[in-house]
Write a protein that holds these residues in place. Structure first.
Motif, PDB file in Angstrom:
ATOM      1  N   LEU A  41      13.383 -10.984  -4.238  1.00  0.00           N
ATOM      2  CA  LEU A  41      12.269 -10.558  -3.502  1.00  0.00           C
ATOM      3  C   LEU A  41      12.589 -11.230  -1.993  1.00  0.00           C
ATOM      4  N   GLN A  42      13.215 -12.284  -1.915  1.00  0.00           N
ATOM      5  CA  GLN A  42      13.414 -13.079  -0.667  1.00  0.00           C
ATOM      6  C   GLN A  42      14.309 -12.436   0.161  1.00  0.00           C
ATOM      7  N   LYS A  43      15.298 -11.451  -0.547  1.00  0.00           N
ATOM      8  CA  LYS A  43      16.376 -10.984   0.602  1.00  0.00           C
ATOM      9  C   LYS A  43      16.103 -10.193   1.551  1.00  0.00           C
ATOM     10  N   ASP A  44      16.685 -10.229   2.836  1.00  0.00           N
ATOM     11  CA  ASP A  44      16.608  -9.625   4.149  1.00  0.00           C
ATOM     12  C   ASP A  44      16.053  -8.181   4.048  1.00  0.00           C
ATOM     13  N   SER A  45      16.495  -7.396   3.007  1.00  0.00           N
ATOM     14  CA  SER A  45      16.211  -6.110   3.038  1.00  0.00           C
ATOM     15  C   SER A  45      14.698  -5.659   2.152  1.00  0.00           C
ATOM     16  N   VAL A  46      14.269  -6.892   1.968  1.00  0.00           N
ATOM     17  CA  VAL A  46      12.918  -6.704   1.332  1.00  0.00           C
ATOM     18  C   VAL A  46      11.889  -7.243   1.976  1.00  0.00           C
ATOM     19  N   SER A  47      10.542  -6.651   2.037  1.00  0.00           N
ATOM     20  CA  SER A  47       9.430  -7.112   2.874  1.00  0.00           C
ATOM     21  C   SER A  47       8.812  -7.158   1.747  1.00  0.00           C
ATOM     22  N   PHE A  48       8.103  -8.464   1.386  1.00  0.00           N
ATOM     23  CA  PHE A  48       7.061  -8.995   0.394  1.00  0.00           C
ATOM     24  C   PHE A  48       5.665  -8.948   1.031  1.00  0.00           C
ATOM     25  N   TYR A  49       4.706  -8.514   0.369  1.00  0.00           N
ATOM     26  CA  TYR A  49       3.095  -8.694   0.869  1.00  0.00           C
ATOM     27  C   TYR A  49       2.318  -8.896  -0.289  1.00  0.00           C
ATOM     28  N   THR A  50       1.292  -9.705   0.067  1.00  0.00           N
ATOM     29  CA  THR A  50       0.200 -10.117  -0.939  1.00  0.00           C
ATOM     30  C   THR A  50      -1.151  -9.920  -0.473  1.00  0.00           C
ATOM     31  N   LEU A  51      -2.143  -9.441  -1.439  1.00  0.00           N
ATOM     32  CA  LEU A  51      -3.431  -9.121  -0.861  1.00  0.00           C
ATOM     33  C   LEU A  51      -4.335 -10.215  -1.472  1.00  0.00           C
ATOM     34  N   TRP A  52      -5.026 -11.059  -0.573  1.00  0.00           N
ATOM     35  CA  TRP A  52      -5.851 -11.977  -1.009  1.00  0.00           C
ATOM     36  C   TRP A  52      -7.537 -11.904  -0.837  1.00  0.00           C
ATOM     37  N   ASN A  53      -8.207 -12.319  -1.523  1.00  0.00           N
ATOM     38  CA  ASN A  53      -9.730 -12.402  -1.119  1.00  0.00           C
ATOM     39  C   ASN A  53     -10.138 -13.924  -1.165  1.00  0.00           C
ATOM     40  N   ASP A  54     -10.174 -14.502   0.003  1.00  0.00           N
ATOM     41  CA  ASP A  54     -10.358 -15.699   0.282  1.00  0.00           C
ATOM     42  C   ASP A  54      -9.034 -16.660  -0.501  1.00  0.00           C
ATOM     43  N   GLY A  61       3.154  -6.636  -3.571  1.00  0.00           N
ATOM     44  CA  GLY A  61       3.878  -5.180  -3.394  1.00  0.00           C
ATOM     45  C   GLY A  61       5.204  -5.381  -2.243  1.00  0.00           C
ATOM     46  N   ALA A  62       6.347  -4.824  -2.417  1.00  0.00           N
ATOM     47  CA  ALA A  62       7.340  -5.081  -1.437  1.00  0.00           C
ATOM     48  C   ALA A  62       7.808  -3.542  -1.217  1.00  0.00           C
ATOM     49  N   LEU A  63       8.394  -3.775  -0.044  1.00  0.00           N
ATOM     50  CA  LEU A  63       9.227  -2.535   0.468  1.00  0.00           C
ATOM     51  C   LEU A  63      10.506  -3.032   0.669  1.00  0.00           C
ATOM     52  N   GLN A  64      11.363  -2.005   0.193  1.00  0.00           N
ATOM     53  CA  GLN A  64      12.741  -2.505   0.119  1.00  0.00           C
ATOM     54  C   GLN A  64      13.541  -1.606   1.262  1.00  0.00           C
ATOM     55  N   GLU A  65      14.337  -1.900   2.125  1.00  0.00           N
ATOM     56  CA  GLU A  65      15.147  -0.912   2.964  1.00  0.00           C
ATOM     57  C   GLU A  65      16.357  -0.756   2.164  1.00  0.00           C
ATOM     58  N   LEU A  66      16.761   0.737   1.877  1.00  0.00           N
ATOM     59  CA  LEU A  66      17.772   1.334   1.117  1.00  0.00           C
ATOM     60  C   LEU A  66      18.730   1.637   2.254  1.00  0.00           C
ATOM     61  N   THR A  67      18.255   2.397   3.290  1.00  0.00           N
ATOM     62  CA  THR A  67      19.135   2.891   4.553  1.00  0.00           C
ATOM     63  C   THR A  67      18.037   2.795   5.569  1.00  0.00           C
ATOM     64  N   PRO A  68      18.638   3.024   6.842  1.00  0.00           N
ATOM     65  CA  PRO A  68      17.721   3.032   7.876  1.00  0.00           C
ATOM     66  C   PRO A  68      16.562   4.207   7.898  1.00  0.00           C
ATOM     67  N   VAL A  69      16.607   5.205   6.863  1.00  0.00           N
ATOM     68  CA  VAL A  69      15.549   6.249   6.907  1.00  0.00           C
ATOM     69  C   VAL A  69      14.891   6.200   5.510  1.00  0.00           C
ATOM     70  N   HIS A  70      15.328   5.206   4.596  1.00  0.00           N
ATOM     71  CA  HIS A  70      14.896   5.448   3.207  1.00  0.00           C
ATOM     72  C   HIS A  70      14.537   3.965   2.718  1.00  0.00           C
ATOM     73  N   ALA A  71      13.406   4.105   2.296  1.00  0.00           N
ATOM     74  CA  ALA A  71      12.901   2.789   1.618  1.00  0.00           C
ATOM     75  C   ALA A  71      12.378   2.935   0.266  1.00  0.00           C
ATOM     76  N   GLU A  72      12.283   1.920  -0.640  1.00  0.00           N
ATOM     77  CA  GLU A  72      11.615   2.018  -1.977  1.00  0.00           C
ATOM     78  C   GLU A  72      10.725   0.899  -2.115  1.00  0.00           C
ATOM     79  N   ILE A  73       9.487   1.384  -2.677  1.00  0.00           N
ATOM     80  CA  ILE A  73       8.199   0.637  -3.151  1.00  0.00           C
ATOM     81  C   ILE A  73       8.773  -0.375  -4.183  1.00  0.00           C
ATOM     82  N   LYS A  74       8.720  -1.503  -4.427  1.00  0.00           N
ATOM     83  CA  LYS A  74       9.068  -2.717  -5.265  1.00  0.00           C
ATOM     84  C   LYS A  74       7.828  -3.314  -5.615  1.00  0.00           C
ATOM     85  N   SER A  75       7.813  -3.972  -6.782  1.00  0.00           N
ATOM     86  CA  SER A  75       7.035  -5.010  -7.468  1.00  0.00           C
ATOM     87  C   SER A  75       5.860  -4.920  -7.037  1.00  0.00           C
ATOM     88  N   MET A  76       4.997  -3.655  -7.252  1.00  0.00           N
ATOM     89  CA  MET A  76       3.852  -3.379  -7.007  1.00  0.00           C
ATOM     90  C   MET A  76       3.017  -4.118  -8.327  1.00  0.00           C
TER      91      MET A  76
END
Length: 161
Positions: A41-54, A61-76
């Motif tokens: 999840l810490q690779k440069d091609s992966v953007s990992f986000y968290t949702l918090w309440n306080d 969830g994460a968004l992983q870049e596969l190509t400059p025009v194609h991404a993948e949803i990961k780790s939901m």
């Protein structure tokens, strides 16, 4: 509630990733599970986000870049204490808006086939994902299926704006 970049050193984040990996291992044979571990999840091609309440982590969830025009949803993953409260929908909407900002034309995902994945599949379909062929380095098996969303579709773009 706030969505922010995932802090991999935070105990709640580490715990939720552990819950996610354990859940995948319980419901999918190891050689057919493609969940990302903490280091992946810490690779440069992966953007990992968290949702918090306080100070409570609700999901990730994460968004992983596969190509400059194609991404993948990961780790939901929604924390078990916050299921069916719209956590995954908020994260997915955020990730799809991020994909639009990055000008990806297509977003894909791989998920399981058994009943444990039904809620996720229904959510993806609600957001316009359609079932399709394997992508990237995936291969079809009795344990997985693939969904795609065409971000060049005007109705998708207006619903995410």
């Amino acid at each position: 509630m706030i969505i922010k970049k995932g802090d991999f050193t935070h105990p709640q984040v580490q715990n939720l990733i552990h819950i996610h990996l354990h859940g995948m291992q319980q419901n999918t044979p190891t050689d057919h599970s493609f969940a990302l571990d903490l280091s992946s999840l810490q690779k440069d091609s992966v953007s990992f986000y968290t949702l918090w309440n306080d100070d409570q982590l609700l999901g990730c969830g994460a968004l992983q870049e596969l190509t400059p025009v194609h991404a993948e949803i990961k780790s939901m993953r929604t924390h078990p204490a916050h299921l069916r409260q719209g956590v995954a929908a908020q994260l997915l909407e955020f990730l799809l808006k991020l994909a639009q900002q990055r000008q990806y034309r297509r977003v894909s995902l791989e998920t399981g086939k058994d009943v444990h994945f039904d809620a996720a599949i229904n959510l993806y379909k609600k957001f316009g994902f359609v079932q399709g062929d394997a992508f990237a380095e995936y291969t079809e098996s009795p344990y997985n299926q693939f969904f795609h969303l065409d971000l060049s579709n005007e109705s998708i773009n207006s619903s995410l704006s």
